[in-house]
Design an enzyme around this catalytic site. Structure first.
Site, PDB file in Angstrom:
ATOM      1  N   ALA A 114       0.961  -1.436   0.001  1.00  0.00           N
ATOM      2  CA  ALA A 114      -0.316  -0.339  -0.059  1.00  0.00           C
ATOM      3  C   ALA A 114       0.896   1.713  -0.280  1.00  0.00           C
ATOM      4  O   ALA A 114       1.997   1.380   1.259  1.00  0.00           O
ATOM      5  CB  ALA A 114      -0.757   0.229   1.949  1.00  0.00           C
ATOM      6  N   GLU A 115       0.986   2.292  -0.789  1.00  0.00           N
ATOM      7  CA  GLU A 115       1.627   2.989  -0.911  1.00  0.00           C
ATOM      8  C   GLU A 115       1.074   3.965  -0.070  1.00  0.00           C
ATOM      9  O   GLU A 115       2.354   4.920   0.216  1.00  0.00           O
ATOM     10  CB  GLU A 115       1.711   3.845  -2.713  1.00  0.00           C
ATOM     11  CG  GLU A 115      -0.130   5.115  -1.837  1.00  0.00           C
ATOM     12  CD  GLU A 115      -0.199   5.080  -3.669  1.00  0.00           C
ATOM     13  OE1 GLU A 115      -0.969   6.329  -3.816  1.00  0.00           O
ATOM     14  OE2 GLU A 115      -0.616   4.290  -4.706  1.00  0.00           O
TER      15      GLU A 115
END
Length: 227
Positions: free
Chosen positions: A52-53
């Site tokens: 997940a960025e």
């Protein structure tokens, strides 16, 4: 005519096929919406590190309503789960991973993709949006860019000769997976490599503005056995 499927079946079919592109040890970023469903379809026989960025490596399956943790969300605010051994870190470190070329594949949705691999997925002019987000970094930094989307919107093609919406990035898309088939971006244009069951070449070309090149090795697109 192509087989008619329910919306949830189409989304699962696309997510499952995308999951077949991922390999043991891959670091993979999943976009919001349909791409997030890929987390539910990865094989238990291999280890794929989903990122997940906003700062997590080790996303698990999407949670049901009874198992939502408000402290675990992806970059789009969707609830997620974390696998055993997952690692959280600052978003600046996350983008160091992305921009440093350490993401093996990114899976995104799209508003439009054209025959040159140009991607438009962040804005429709005149509509309010929060911004482009990390997509512009991901499509340039990842080693492979996979677009997972439905083939048309309200009956209009999303695979075009030229994108008409503002671009997220130019010449970066590698592969497109829709409910009608799998398309590879080549130097010559869009090459149809797999055709979904119940779909004909005429069906998919009619739903595509760009002229499709038919692979000499065209084969049936695999789908989950329960679909």
């Amino acid at each position: 005519m192509a087989i008619q499927r329910e919306k949830h079946q189409i989304r699962r079919m696309i997510a499952w096929r995308v999951a077949q592109e991922l390999h043991d040890g891959d670091v993979v970023n999943l976009g919001i919406g349909l791409p997030s469903l890929v987390a539910n379809e990865t094989s238990s026989d291999i280890e794929i590190l989903l990122q997940a960025e906003n700062g997590l490596i080790g996303i698990g399956e999407m949670p049901d309503k009874a198992n939502i943790d408000p402290d675990l969300v992806n970059a789009g605010g969707q609830p997620i789960t974390a696998t055993a051994g997952a690692c959280t870190f600052h978003s600046a470190d996350s983008f160091t991973i992305i921009r440093g070329g350490h993401v093996d594949a990114t899976v995104l949705g799209a508003l439009q993709v054209d025959q040159f691999g140009n991607l438009a997925n962040w804005i429709i002019p005149g509509k309010m949006v929060p911004g482009m987000g990390g997509a512009m970094d991901l499509v340039v930094g990842a080693k492979k860019v996979i677009v997972a989307m439905e083939h048309t919107v309200k009956g209009k093609p999303k695979l075009l000769k030229h994108c008409s919406l503002p671009l997220t990035a130019a010449n970066q898309v590698d592969l497109i997976v829709t409910e009608l088939g799998v398309i590879k971006i080549t130097e010559q244009g869009m090459m149809l490599t797999e055709l979904a069951p119940g779909t004909t070449i005429d069906d998919i070309q009619a739903a595509t503005e760009a002229e499709l090149i038919i692979s000499p090795d065209l084969k049936a697109m695999p789908i989950p056995s329960d679909l």
